[in-house]
Every structure is written in structure tokens, then in C-alpha cells.
Write an enzyme that holds these catalytic residues in place. Structure first.
Site, PDB file in Angstrom:
ATOM      1  N   SER A   1       0.979  -1.421  -0.049  1.00 27.50           N
ATOM      2  CA  SER A   1       0.042   0.092  -0.097  1.00 27.50           C
ATOM      3  C   SER A   1       0.836   1.351   0.136  1.00 27.50           C
ATOM      4  CB  SER A   1      -1.017  -0.105   1.105  1.00 27.50           C
ATOM      5  OG  SER A   1      -2.152   0.813   1.051  1.00 27.50           O
TER       6      SER A   1
ATOM      7  N   GLU B   1      -9.401  -5.830  -2.286  1.00 25.20           N
ATOM      8  CA  GLU B   1      -8.725  -4.384  -1.679  1.00 25.20           C
ATOM      9  C   GLU B   1      -9.961  -3.793  -0.729  1.00 25.20           C
ATOM     10  OE1 GLU B   1      -5.899  -4.095  -1.905  1.00 25.20           O
ATOM     11  OE2 GLU B   1      -5.059  -5.066  -3.422  1.00 25.20           O
TER      12      GLU B   1
ATOM     13  N   HIS C   1      -7.796  -5.496   1.364  1.00 21.53           N
ATOM     14  CA  HIS C   1      -6.320  -4.961   1.273  1.00 21.53           C
ATOM     15  C   HIS C   1      -5.774  -5.535   2.722  1.00 21.53           C
ATOM     16  CE1 HIS C   1      -3.964  -1.781   0.182  1.00 21.53           C
ATOM     17  NE2 HIS C   1      -4.092  -1.076   0.978  1.00 21.53           N
TER      18      HIS C   1
END
Ligand code: NAG
Ligand code: NAG
Ligand code: NAG
Length: 560
Positions: free
Chosen positions: A209, A340, A462
Site C-alpha cells: 500500500s 482490496e 487490502h
């Protein structure tokens, strides 16, 4: 284009200068810049880990050093206690922080001694957290799984939030402090990691990320050149749908305003903010919230102005640098997860189940205002409303409803993560000779970072793939027999093999059922699907959705 690169093995070079002694008692002392006391941990399979945590690599960025580029740590006297966890950098809702946070954690299962040289591949991990949260601490990213492999792991803290990224396009507030922190950590590693049995000529940078944004930036930063030899960017890249620009002066003014500082000049902003406590600055996080926690990404890296005597981390827009081939030509792995940021839909759906349709009402009445905030594209330009309408049409058939909430999930995922990863692999394949490996992580384990209020995982969101590389202490530690273990074994095998050889999948490895992970090229778009089985697929991940973004943010427009 056309630069020469090697993807050869990280060759063991058999010389090492020992100008220190270490003794192994209950703890352990190593001297390089000074003496360090470490501690023991244990891998999943029971190997002893030598852990050196909270090792200071930069002078505390306090007082007049606040907002300034980092200063490498000076040699110390006495024994530095690296047997306990160091602090995280200041951030909201986190107790154990300190501004003296330029620390790294080093983990290995084999230290060199004067009879035995050790030079293991080094894996450096830059943590996620949107450039405003988390850290490299061992409870967040523990070494217990990866260290069953013969690698040395370093996790790195870097300044975050306003303290790490405030910028004004002005010598007094240049920005990119957090990224320069990462660079001096990489320099520290190059200089000192041999002492711990790491090979400074075989360094793999990895990040997730915001950490993946960082990795993609190190690919194009002149400051990072020569400091690493492979790169893994998981779920994120700087190559998203906006230019970085040259400053975030608007945020600097806002930061000053919320702490009752004058905001008329950069000098006044900086000198007043230096009088505030780091905690006060970190705790103003919510003041930067524009719509229910959005935008997710607030502080970003910027293209720095030229200032005599100051090294620039970033000299131009990263996309331009990649297109000009100004990239560290190293083997690269990038990829995204199935869901995600999709779990952003949980709250609207659960509120709607209680009869509260606030989110849907606002999306439908105020879309033109909300979309550029939530999906992070250019604001207040002649294209803004056009982009908003096109996204709403493509993902929601024009109206946000409970029935098409998946469209909202996909929009968040693509806007915040997937498109940037898609654009990065396509750019690298088109403009460089780098070996590029692309993946789609699909494996649904029992645990997730996002669950419905009844505890069911939303999907593969995520950060979820990180739990098979690192022991993340909010989840149970996986043990032999758990359904997650085959994924742990495959993910850690890929990291080790890639770090060692530049190829992700070990040769002749039954664990992978001999699947071949072929490179992503402009001629052959393909990726490895990481599910219960790993399978090579042709084409692009979410190709129809990505086509919408490619069309709305064409590279030719110069507006990216
Ligand atoms: C409806 O949901 C919104 C968003 O979570 C919340 O701010 C609001 O308080 C809720 N309204 C009611 C009546 O629960
Ligand atoms: C939007 O752009 C117009 C014209 O460039 C400008 O006058 C206005 O202040 C801008 N609004 C915002 C909110 O930035
Ligand atoms: C999209 O919306 C239009 C009305 O605006 C409707 O006629 C059409 O059936 C919808 N398409 C889908 C796939 O739901």
C-alpha cells in the site's frame, strides 16, 4: 529504455571485515556503529531468530530537525538496547509513539562469526498505513513465517502524516521527509547489514500500500539508485490517476489553521508548528477528513523543487520518469487483491439494513462533490464532473443502490489500489526491459482485516495477503495443519526465491505443482492467480474495469 541489467543470482562474495566481536549469552552484542543488544524470537517451525528491534538509523527528527531531511545516526557509546520494541512514529490513536522513531528491526536466524561467513539475501519491508499510520514493529509485521526461509528481514519505520510529508514547494518545507527516511535506512543497510549476515549486494525492497507507493518511488528516485536489486510492490503504486504535483501547501495551511498557527507564510507555518507537540500534530488527523473518512490518502509524496545542497528524492512526475526509462532496472513483482477496499461497503450496507440509507442518499444527491474526494481524482477542473459521471455510469449504471453496492466496492478498490498497480506493470513493461511479474491474490482464509458485524470476512481485502508473509498479532499464529499454511509456505517461498534469484517460483518445486509464472509483457499480458492453487492466466486483471480508467485517465493527456 535499453539499459542493461542482470537478473543473476545474488552471488556470495566471500570477504567480510570483522572489526568487532560478539558474544552469545542470554542476549547478544554486536558492534558496528556501536554495540547492540538483541533478543531471541522463534520462527513458526522453531528456529531461533536473532532480533534487533528499534535500532536507530537516523537522529531523532526533533526541534529544528522537524520537517527537515533526516540526519543519519551518529555512532553511539555504550550498548544500545535493541532487545525491546522501539516506538512507532507519531500517529492518531496509537499510544506507543515517539518522534524519535527512525528505527528499524533486523531479524535473522544465522549470524556470522569469525569462522563462519554468512551472506543472506536481505528483504526490506516498508509498512502500509496510508502515509499516516502503522509501523514496522514486530506485533504488526512479525518475522515468524518468513524467517523459516534463509533470508534476513529488515522492517523500517519512516515519518508519516504531516511530520513526514507536509510540503509547500519551499526550501523551508520541502516534503518527502518520510521517503528520505527510507533512503537513509537503505543506506544504513548497505553499510551495516553484513555485520548481521546480510548481503548488501542482494537487497529486495518490498512494501504494501503506502509501502508499495514507496517501492514504486524508489524505482525512480535518484537517491535510491544502487541501494536495492529487486522490488516487490503489493497493492499500491504511485502511478495512480493524479499527478503528484510540486506541493501540498493547502494541507500545510490547514495543518497550521487547526493548531491555531499563522498560515500567512511558510516560515510562520513551520516555526509555529515546531512549537507544537508531535502528538498534537498527529491527533489533528480527523481535521483532514472530508467525507466519512475520505480521502483515504491525504499526504502524498511530491516532486521537489531544486534547492542547492539538498538532495532531491523525486525530480519529476514518476510516470514521466518511467516513460523515459529512468528506472532502476531490477526484477519486479506487483499485484493486487481480489477485494482490496471493497469492505468500504460494509457500513452503508449494515446501516441500510437498519433503514438508514444516508450513504446512498448522499451518493445520489451529491455525487459530483463526493466522487473526486473518495476516488481521488482531479478536483475542480473542466474534466472533474465528466469523470464523476462516467464512473457512476460504468460502476453503478447511474444510480447507487443497495443492489449494486458491489459497484461502490469496486470503485473504491480500483480508485485507491488496483488501477495504480495496473498502470505500473503496464508502464514498466512498455518502457523498460525489467522482468515484471504480476499477480492477483484471491485466497480466502478464515481471517480478514475486514469483517461484517457477525464476524464473517468480507472477502480478500487490502492487507489480507500480508498475513501469509508476516505473523500479524491481531490474528492467531498459524500452525501446521491450518488451512492457511500452504499459502504461508508458498508466499514465503516466493519471497525467498525472488530475493535470492530474481525469479519468483523456485525451480522444480512440487509445492507449486510446477506452475510457471511467466513475465508480464506488452505482447503477453498475463498474471499469476494466487488462490488455493496458483494458476497462470492470460489477459489483464479486471480488464473491463481497468479499461474505464485507462480511457478516463489517458497517459497522452498529461493529466495523470
Ligand atoms: C445513518 O448513518 C450515518 C453514516 O454512518 C450516520 O452518520 C447517521 O448517524 C446514521 N443515522 C441514524 C439515524 O442512525
Ligand atoms: C474552482 O475553480 C475556479 C476557476 O478556476 C475557481 O475560481 C474556484 O475558486 C475553484 N474552487 C475551488 C473549491 O477550488
Ligand atoms: C441501467 O439503468 C437503466 C435506466 O436508467 C435501465 O433501463 C437499465 O435496465 C439498467 N441496466 C442494468 C444492467 O441494470
Amino acid at each position: 529504455m535499453g539499459q542493461f541489467f542482470l537478473t543473476g543470482l545474488c552471488i556470495f562474495v566471500a570477504f567480510l571485515n570483522f572489526d568487532y566481536v560478539f558474544t552469545q549469552t542470554e542476549t547478544l552484542e554486536i558492534s558496528a556503529l556501536g554495540k547492540l543488544k538483541g533478543s531471541f524470537m522463534e520462527t513458526r517451525l522453531g528456529k531461533r531468530i536473532y532480533a534487533f528491534r528499534g535500532v536507530r538509523f537516523g537522529e531523532p527528527p526533533v526541534g529544528t530537525l522537524r520537517f527537515e531531511p533526516p540526519v543519519p545516526v551518529k555512532p553511539w557509546n555504550g550498548i544500545f538496547d535493541a532487545s525491546v520494541e522501539g516506538p512507532a512514529c507519531p500517529q492518531p490513536l496509537f499510544q506507543l509513539t515517539s518522534e524519535d522513531c527512525l528505527r528499524l528491526n533486523i531479524y535473522t536466524t544465522k549470524l556470522p562469526n569469525k569462522d563462519h561467513l554468512v551472506k543472506r539475501p536481505v528483504i526490506v519491508f516498508f509498512h502500509p498505513g496510508g502515509f499516516y499510520s502503522l509501523s514496522g514493529q514486530s506485533d504488526q509485521f512479525g518475522p515468524e513465517y518468513l524467517l523459516d526461509k534463509d533470508v534476513l528481514l529488515v522492517t523500517v519505520n519512516y515519518r508519516i502524516g504531516s511530520l513526514g510529508f507536509l510540503s509547500a514547494g519551499d526550501p523551508k518545507l520541502l516534503g518527502n521527509m518520510g521517503l528520505k527516511d527510507q533512503v537513509i535506512a537503505l543506506r544504513w543497510i548497505k553499510k551495516n547489514i553484513e555485520t548481521f549476515g546480510g548481503n548488501p549486494d542482494c537487497v529486495t525492497i518490498t512494501g504494501y500500500s503506502a509501502g508499495a507507493w514507496s517501492v514504486s518511488l524508489h524505482l525512480v528516485s535518484p537517491m535510491s539508485r544502487g541501494l536495492f536489486h529487486r522490488a516487490i510492490a503489493m497493492s499500491g503504486s504511485v502511478t495512480y490517476q493524479q499527478k503528484l504535483g510540486t506541493n501540498q501547501k493547502n494541507l500545510a495551511i490547514k495543518q497550521a489553521d487547526v493548531l491555531n498557527c499563522p498560515s500567512d507564510t511558510v516560515e510562520n507555518i513551520v516555526s509555529c508548528l515546531r512549537t507544537k507537540s508531535a502528538t498534537d500534530i498527529a491527533n489533528t488527523f480527523n481535521a483532514f477528513d472530508e467525507w466519512y473518512g475520505d480521502p483515504v490518502l491525504r499526504w502524498t509524496p511530491i516532486v521537489e523543487p531544486e534547492v542547492p545542497g539538498v538532495e532531491r528524492f523525486l525530480t519529476a512526475e514518476p510516470i514521466d520518469l518511467i516513460r523515459q526509462g529512468k528506472v532502476a532496472h531490477v526484477p519486479f513483482i506487483g499485484g493486487v487483491n481480489k477485494d482490496e477496499f471493497g469492505a468500504t461497503a460494509i457500513l452503508p450496507v449494515e446501516e441500510a439494513a437498519k433503514g438508514n440509507f444516508t450513504f446512498f442518499e448522499q451518493w445520489n444527491s451529491d455525487w459530483d462533490h463526493i466522487a473526486p474526494i473518495s476516488f481521488q481524482f482531479e478536483r475542480n477542473t473542466s474534466r472533474t464532473n465528466y469523470i464523476s459521471h462516467e464512473l457512476k455510469k460504468a460502476y453503478l449504471n447511474g444510480t447507487a443502490t443497495l443492489e449494486n453496492i458491489d459497484g461502490i466496492s469496486n470503485l473504491y478498490s480500483d480508485a485507491l489500489i488496483s488501477f495504480s498497480g495496473h498502470r505500473l506493470v503496464n508502464l514498466l513493461a512498455a518502457s523498460t526491459n525489467m522482468p515484471v511479474f504480476y499477480y492477483h491474490f484471491m485466497f480466502q482464509g478464515r481471517y480478514s482485516h475486514a469483517t461484517w458485524s457477525d464476524g464473517r470476512p468480507f472477502g480478500v481485502v487490502h492487507h489480507d495477503d500480508l498475513m501469509y508473509v508476516f505473523y500479524i498479532s491481531r490474528f492467531p499464529k498459524f500452525v501446521t495443519g491450518d488451512p492457511e499454511i500452504p499459502t504461508v509456505e508458498k508466499m514465503t517461498a516466493i519471497w525467498e526465491n525472488f530475493a535470492r534469484t530474481g525469479e519468483p517460483i523456485p525451480k522444480d518445486n512440487l509445492l507449486f505443482k510446477n506452475v510457471e509464472w511467466k513475465k508480464f509483457t506488452t505482447r503477453h499480458n498475463r498474471y499469476l492467480e494466487l488462490d488455493v492453487e496458483f494458476t497462470l492466466k492470460s489477459g489483464l486483471i479486471n480488464s473491463e474495469r481497468m479499461a474505464v480508467w485507462d480511457r478516463l485517465f489517458p497517459l497522452s493527456s498529461g493529466n495523470y
